[in-house]
Design a protein around this motif. Structure first.
Motif, short mmCIF file in Angstrom:
data_model
loop_
_atom_site.label_atom_id
_atom_site.label_comp_id
_atom_site.label_asym_id
_atom_site.label_seq_id
_atom_site.Cartn_x
_atom_site.Cartn_y
_atom_site.Cartn_z
N PHE A 28 16.61 3.37 1.67
CA PHE A 28 17.00 2.49 2.76
C PHE A 28 17.02 1.04 2.30
O PHE A 28 16.25 0.65 1.42
CB PHE A 28 16.03 2.63 3.94
N ASN A 63 16.08 8.51 9.85
CA ASN A 63 17.37 7.83 9.82
C ASN A 63 17.16 6.31 9.98
O ASN A 63 16.08 5.86 10.39
CB ASN A 63 18.32 8.39 10.89
N ASP A 123 20.50 6.53 3.49
CA ASP A 123 21.02 7.89 3.43
C ASP A 123 19.97 8.95 3.77
O ASP A 123 20.17 10.13 3.52
CB ASP A 123 21.58 8.16 2.04
N GLY A 124 18.85 8.53 4.32
CA GLY A 124 17.78 9.47 4.63
C GLY A 124 16.67 9.48 3.60
O GLY A 124 15.58 9.96 3.85
N GLU A 181 20.11 0.24 6.75
CA GLU A 181 21.11 1.21 6.32
C GLU A 181 20.45 2.15 5.33
O GLU A 181 19.49 1.77 4.66
CB GLU A 181 22.30 0.50 5.66
N GLU A 232 18.13 4.14 12.14
CA GLU A 232 17.80 3.66 13.49
C GLU A 232 16.31 3.82 13.79
O GLU A 232 15.71 2.99 14.47
CB GLU A 232 18.64 4.38 14.54
N GLN A 233 15.70 4.88 13.29
CA GLN A 233 14.26 5.08 13.49
C GLN A 233 13.48 3.96 12.80
O GLN A 233 12.55 3.40 13.38
CB GLN A 233 13.82 6.43 12.93
#
Length: 81
Positions: A29, A3, A25-26, A23, A5-6
């Motif tokens: 980024f 994600n 969607d997995g 930002e 934040e990671q």
């Protein structure tokens, strides 16, 4: 799944940053990174610093990362700081 934040945390752990925003969607980024470590470096060298901060995660976990890198001065001039 990774994600935003990671990724933000991994960058901040390895690179002294004034600002990090990620930002995504997995899978894909986008990052904005402000660091004094970018001073005097070309855009390619700045991106290499970020790739180095992420290490093997760039090959194994992060499929696509687009980034905008700024020195603190460039960030100020852009009216964002």
């Amino acid at each position: 799944m990774i994600n935003p934040e990671q990724i933000k945390g991994w960058i901040a752990e390895s690179l002294a940053c004034d600002h990090v925003q990620v930002e995504g969607d997995g899978h894909h980024f986008e990052a904005v990174i402000v660091s004094s470590a970018f001073r005097g470096k070309s855009r390619v060298q700045q991106h290499q610093l970020v790739y180095a901060a992420l290490g093997e995660r760039m090959r194994a976990d992060i499929h696509a990362l687009s980034m905008k890198t700024f020195t603190p001065e460039d960030w100020q001039q852009a009216g964002r700081g």
